[in-house]
Design a protein around this motif. Structure first.
Motif, PDB file in Angstrom:
ATOM      1  N   HIS A 197       0.853  -1.189   0.000  1.00  9.67           N
ATOM      2  CA  HIS A 197       0.000   0.000   0.000  1.00  9.67           C
ATOM      3  C   HIS A 197       0.885   1.233   0.000  1.00  9.67           C
ATOM      4  CE1 HIS A 197       0.464   1.266   4.217  1.00  9.67           C
ATOM      5  NE2 HIS A 197       0.475  -0.021   4.512  1.00  9.67           N
ATOM      6  N   SER A 198       0.334   2.295  -0.552  1.00 10.77           N
ATOM      7  CA  SER A 198       1.057   3.558  -0.655  1.00 10.77           C
ATOM      8  C   SER A 198       1.095   4.258   0.689  1.00 10.77           C
ATOM      9  CB  SER A 198       0.362   4.464  -1.674  1.00 10.77           C
ATOM     10  OG  SER A 198      -0.905   4.879  -1.169  1.00 10.77           O
ATOM     11  N   ASP A 199       1.859   5.317   0.752  1.00 11.12           N
ATOM     12  CA  ASP A 199       1.731   6.261   1.850  1.00 11.12           C
ATOM     13  C   ASP A 199       0.377   6.950   1.679  1.00 11.12           C
ATOM     14  OD1 ASP A 199       4.286   5.681   2.821  1.00 11.12           O
ATOM     15  OD2 ASP A 199       5.231   7.235   1.585  1.00 11.12           O
ATOM     16  N   TYR A 200      -0.029   7.692   2.674  1.00  8.82           N
ATOM     17  CA  TYR A 200      -1.283   8.446   2.609  1.00  8.82           C
ATOM     18  C   TYR A 200      -1.180   9.474   1.485  1.00  8.82           C
ATOM     19  CZ  TYR A 200      -5.467  10.665   4.535  1.00  8.82           C
ATOM     20  OH  TYR A 200      -6.730  11.157   4.727  1.00  8.82           O
ATOM     21  N   ILE A 201      -2.154   9.483   0.572  1.00  8.64           N
ATOM     22  CA  ILE A 201      -2.100  10.357  -0.610  1.00  8.64           C
ATOM     23  C   ILE A 201      -3.390  11.157  -0.745  1.00  8.64           C
ATOM     24  CG2 ILE A 201      -0.503   8.901  -1.933  1.00  8.64           C
ATOM     25  CD1 ILE A 201      -2.975   7.783  -3.427  1.00  8.64           C
ATOM     26  N   THR A 202      -3.312  12.248  -1.495  1.00  7.25           N
ATOM     27  CA  THR A 202      -4.503  13.017  -1.842  1.00  7.25           C
ATOM     28  C   THR A 202      -4.987  12.545  -3.213  1.00  7.25           C
ATOM     29  OG1 THR A 202      -3.170  14.753  -2.842  1.00  7.25           O
ATOM     30  CG2 THR A 202      -3.760  15.043  -0.522  1.00  7.25           C
ATOM     31  N   ASN A 203      -6.204  12.834  -3.540  1.00  6.43           N
ATOM     32  CA  ASN A 203      -6.792  12.454  -4.832  1.00  6.43           C
ATOM     33  C   ASN A 203      -6.632  10.960  -5.128  1.00  6.43           C
ATOM     34  OD1 ASN A 203      -7.665  15.085  -5.544  1.00  6.43           O
ATOM     35  ND2 ASN A 203      -5.549  15.587  -6.057  1.00  6.43           N
ATOM     36  N   GLN A 244       4.995   0.020 -10.792  1.00  3.23           N
ATOM     37  CA  GLN A 244       4.131   0.969 -11.495  1.00  3.23           C
ATOM     38  C   GLN A 244       3.406   1.859 -10.499  1.00  3.23           C
ATOM     39  OE1 GLN A 244       4.124   1.444 -14.812  1.00  3.23           O
ATOM     40  NE2 GLN A 244       5.600  -0.205 -15.033  1.00  3.23           N
ATOM     41  N   ALA A 245       2.895   1.270  -9.415  1.00  3.46           N
ATOM     42  CA  ALA A 245       2.157   2.045  -8.416  1.00  3.46           C
ATOM     43  C   ALA A 245       3.069   3.047  -7.714  1.00  3.46           C
ATOM     44  CB  ALA A 245       1.513   1.101  -7.400  1.00  3.46           C
ATOM     45  N   ILE A 246       4.253   2.625  -7.345  1.00  2.00           N
ATOM     46  CA  ILE A 246       5.202   3.513  -6.653  1.00  2.00           C
ATOM     47  C   ILE A 246       5.630   4.658  -7.567  1.00  2.00           C
ATOM     48  CG2 ILE A 246       7.556   3.636  -5.725  1.00  2.00           C
ATOM     49  CD1 ILE A 246       7.057   0.754  -4.649  1.00  2.00           C
TER      50      ILE A 246
END
Length: 189
Positions: A51-57, A94-96
């Motif tokens: 999972h990513s870090d906390y992101i906007t949008n 790709q996600a990173i």
């Protein structure tokens, strides 16, 4: 603000049947538990996750990620967020690197393309190819996620009698360009 995309997380799940699930959520622990429970009903398990870090949008970024994965793999009949034929380490890369996937020539802000993947890989089996200038060599590589992919390496450095210097078990740095064509990734070592 009405219609604004909430903040949260992008995530990837790999199931033991090889399917990758991409999505977004505001609560990663709850969403992962939901998927674990749902998959368990069909005797399927989650074998890898990111999972990513906390992101906007997050919804917009989820759309970009789904578009990239759709170009690299095959959507399953299960839904628009489930994919086959994409190695987990490639999907995670790709996600990173999603910020690099956006097209600079796009006028709408929604066009994305897969980015080249740089990774360490192990050579599996004997490379296949023939002698001659600028020959393509087919090499099976095991990525860090455990998936094995077939790559086509263009290389003018063949040894005598068309023998390629890579050996089974060698660990190499590789750059993969996608999407794959007929299941073969384009690679540079």
């Amino acid at each position: 603000m009405p219609g604004a995309s909430p903040s949260g997380y992008l995530y990837l799940l790999k199931f033991n049947n090889g399917v990758i699930k991409a999505g977004c959520t505001v609560n990663i622990a709850t969403r992962t538990k939901q998927h674990t429970t749902e998959a368990g009903r069909y005797d399927i398990k989650i074998v890898d996750q990111w999972h990513s870090d906390y992101i906007t949008n997050m919804r917009r970024q989820e759309g970009w990620l789904l578009s990239v994965l759709d170009q690299l793999g095959t959507r399953t009949p299960t839904g628009r967020e489930y994919f086959r034929d994409v190695p987990f380490s490639v999907a995670r890369y790709q996600a990173i690197n999603l910020y690099r996937a956006r097209s600079e020539s796009c006028c709408c802000g929604n066009c994305v393309y897969p980015v080249d993947v740089r990774a360490r890989a192990h050579v599996v089996g004997q490379p296949i190819g023939g002698p001659g200038p600028s020959v393509d060599v087919y090499v099976d590589l095991r990525l860090s996620c455990g998936d094995v992919i077939r790559t086509s390496l263009s290389d003018e450095d063949f040894g005598p009698e068309g023998r390629y210097p890579l050996r089974p078990g060698d660990e190499i740095n590789v750059e993969l360009s996608g999407p794959p064509w007929n299941g073969i990734w384009r690679g540079f070592a």
